[in-house]
Design an enzyme around this catalytic site. Sequence first.
Site, PDB file in Angstrom:
ATOM      1  N   ASN A 168      -1.523  10.140   2.577  1.00  0.00           N
ATOM      2  CA  ASN A 168      -2.914   9.866   2.379  1.00  0.00           C
ATOM      3  C   ASN A 168      -3.306   9.638   3.898  1.00  0.00           C
ATOM      4  O   ASN A 168      -4.470   9.828   4.339  1.00  0.00           O
ATOM      5  CB  ASN A 168      -3.467   8.756   1.508  1.00  0.00           C
ATOM      6  N   THR A 199     -16.173   6.352   4.340  1.00  0.00           N
ATOM      7  CA  THR A 199     -15.155   5.548   4.562  1.00  0.00           C
ATOM      8  C   THR A 199     -15.108   5.509   6.110  1.00  0.00           C
ATOM      9  O   THR A 199     -15.855   6.305   6.810  1.00  0.00           O
ATOM     10  CB  THR A 199     -13.709   6.174   4.133  1.00  0.00           C
ATOM     11  N   TYR A 229      -8.030  19.562  12.429  1.00  0.00           N
ATOM     12  CA  TYR A 229      -8.328  18.832  10.987  1.00  0.00           C
ATOM     13  C   TYR A 229      -8.120  19.944  10.100  1.00  0.00           C
ATOM     14  O   TYR A 229      -7.572  19.897   8.961  1.00  0.00           O
ATOM     15  CB  TYR A 229      -9.662  17.963  11.044  1.00  0.00           C
ATOM     16  N   LYS A 256      -5.236  20.622   7.391  1.00  0.00           N
ATOM     17  CA  LYS A 256      -5.516  20.436   5.958  1.00  0.00           C
ATOM     18  C   LYS A 256      -5.088  21.547   4.832  1.00  0.00           C
ATOM     19  O   LYS A 256      -4.984  21.504   3.978  1.00  0.00           O
ATOM     20  CB  LYS A 256      -6.987  19.968   5.665  1.00  0.00           C
ATOM     21  N   ILE A 284     -16.480  11.673   2.536  1.00  0.00           N
ATOM     22  CA  ILE A 284     -16.499  10.319   1.600  1.00  0.00           C
ATOM     23  C   ILE A 284     -16.667   9.274   2.709  1.00  0.00           C
ATOM     24  O   ILE A 284     -16.446   9.257   3.764  1.00  0.00           O
ATOM     25  CB  ILE A 284     -14.864  10.106   1.140  1.00  0.00           C
TER      26      ILE A 284
HETATM   27  P1  NAI Z   1      -9.761   5.881   6.696  1.00  0.00           P
HETATM   28  O1  NAI Z   1      -9.731   5.905   8.274  1.00  0.00           O
HETATM   29  O2  NAI Z   1     -10.404   4.765   6.211  1.00  0.00           O
HETATM   30  O3  NAI Z   1      -8.326   5.428   6.511  1.00  0.00           O
HETATM   31  C1  NAI Z   1      -7.061   6.201   7.050  1.00  0.00           C
HETATM   32  C2  NAI Z   1      -5.884   5.032   7.338  1.00  0.00           C
HETATM   33  O4  NAI Z   1      -4.791   6.027   7.594  1.00  0.00           O
HETATM   34  C3  NAI Z   1      -6.296   4.120   8.092  1.00  0.00           C
HETATM   35  O5  NAI Z   1      -5.641   2.747   7.332  1.00  0.00           O
HETATM   36  C4  NAI Z   1      -5.372   4.353   9.089  1.00  0.00           C
HETATM   37  O6  NAI Z   1      -4.926   3.120   9.986  1.00  0.00           O
HETATM   38  C5  NAI Z   1      -4.077   4.969   8.726  1.00  0.00           C
HETATM   39  N1  NAI Z   1      -3.296   5.957   9.722  1.00  0.00           N
HETATM   40  C6  NAI Z   1      -3.947   6.718  10.380  1.00  0.00           C
HETATM   41  N2  NAI Z   1      -3.051   7.279  11.173  1.00  0.00           N
HETATM   42  C7  NAI Z   1      -2.028   6.966  10.852  1.00  0.00           C
HETATM   43  C8  NAI Z   1      -0.510   7.007  11.160  1.00  0.00           C
HETATM   44  N3  NAI Z   1      -0.143   7.769  12.241  1.00  0.00           N
HETATM   45  N4  NAI Z   1       0.296   6.284  10.567  1.00  0.00           N
HETATM   46  C9  NAI Z   1       0.018   5.349   9.415  1.00  0.00           C
HETATM   47  N5  NAI Z   1      -1.171   5.170   9.118  1.00  0.00           N
HETATM   48  C10 NAI Z   1      -2.140   5.817   9.502  1.00  0.00           C
HETATM   49  O7  NAI Z   1     -10.003   7.259   6.211  1.00  0.00           O
HETATM   50  P2  NAI Z   1     -10.134   7.619   4.915  1.00  0.00           P
HETATM   51  O8  NAI Z   1     -11.337   8.441   4.669  1.00  0.00           O
HETATM   52  O9  NAI Z   1      -9.720   6.814   3.821  1.00  0.00           O
HETATM   53  O10 NAI Z   1      -8.992   8.992   4.903  1.00  0.00           O
HETATM   54  C11 NAI Z   1      -7.602   8.850   3.948  1.00  0.00           C
HETATM   55  C12 NAI Z   1      -7.351  10.217   3.902  1.00  0.00           C
HETATM   56  O11 NAI Z   1      -8.431  11.215   3.173  1.00  0.00           O
HETATM   57  C13 NAI Z   1      -7.194  11.276   5.254  1.00  0.00           C
HETATM   58  O12 NAI Z   1      -6.136  12.133   5.256  1.00  0.00           O
HETATM   59  C14 NAI Z   1      -8.509  11.885   5.492  1.00  0.00           C
HETATM   60  O13 NAI Z   1      -8.235  12.992   6.107  1.00  0.00           O
HETATM   61  C15 NAI Z   1      -8.560  12.293   4.166  1.00  0.00           C
HETATM   62  N6  NAI Z   1     -10.104  12.795   3.927  1.00  0.00           N
HETATM   63  C16 NAI Z   1     -11.147  12.003   4.127  1.00  0.00           C
HETATM   64  C17 NAI Z   1     -12.254  12.472   4.031  1.00  0.00           C
HETATM   65  C18 NAI Z   1     -13.593  11.556   4.581  1.00  0.00           C
HETATM   66  O14 NAI Z   1     -14.620  12.092   4.420  1.00  0.00           O
HETATM   67  N7  NAI Z   1     -13.339  10.266   4.443  1.00  0.00           N
HETATM   68  C19 NAI Z   1     -12.755  13.688   3.450  1.00  0.00           C
HETATM   69  C20 NAI Z   1     -11.771  14.529   3.143  1.00  0.00           C
HETATM   70  C21 NAI Z   1     -10.331  13.939   3.101  1.00  0.00           C
END
Ligand code: NAI
Length: 254
Positions: free
Chosen positions: A96, A197, A162, A166, A195
Amino acid sequence: MTTSNTTAEFAGKTALVTGGASGIGLEIARRLAEGGAAVVVADYNEQGAKEAVEAITAAGGRAAATILDVTDPESVRAAVDFAVETFGALHLAVNNAGVAGASAPTAEYPLDEWRRVIDTNLNGVFYGLRYELPRILASGGGAVVNMSSILGSNGFPGSAAYSAAKHAVVGLTKTAAVEYAAHGVRVNAVAPGFIDTPLLSNAQSQRDHLVSLHPQGRLGTAEEVAELTLFLLSDRASFVNGSYHLVDGGYAAR
Ligand code: NAI
């Protein structure tokens, strides 16, 4: 702890959630623990991962934190080893961790940002599968969810890296699914719309526009993405495999 009908659904299972310190991953980790799984919260945000584990254990769940950089295969391997050493097995994984990256037209997309986004959002998922699958097989089978996006099937202005990453996660998911289906491992991709976040923290000026892209007239929540993810990880989804699952408030339907 709540007493829903999913309580203890994951009893006896060990789960690894990358990017589990924040947003969607945090909610998935929390819900898996609530369902009885022992959860490894793996993230490069050490403080966030520790706080997630404290919250889970305070609620009566089992969890441990490990520092992980998904762009480094050795780090991913170490996190998977940590899960097995700490809880004795690995049955479930959620790849994730992700970053939004720069927003720029394709011809102007910064090269360093391209590499960072591909390294994190695509290579990180591959490294996850690479090291999780043998451990899941050795544990008797299980399920993996890779976090794709609505941008895994749609383009979006400014998001070349991105969207490319994806989309690629969907191909990776389908390939791993057909390779391991006969060995008791299911692999699916979840595709959230936008989402609410911390990932969207740099997109606040665009918020009204993003909302308008979703027929339901709002952004989604981490809880709504976790709900679908937990279903896919559970035995209730025993014949759901190799698919790309939207949770997008109608975004892709228009
Ligand atoms: P977020 O920014 O709240 O959480 C992402 C987490 O990944 C953070 O805790 C961050 O520290 C960690 N992270 C980032 N790079 C890292 C690395 N190199 N190694 C280890 N940890 C790492 O973001 P969110 O929204 O919870 O995103 C989670 C997933 O969902 C991501 O893959 C994102 O692309 C995907 N997503 C999010 C959307 C949104 O609108 N928020 C929409 C569609 C997909």
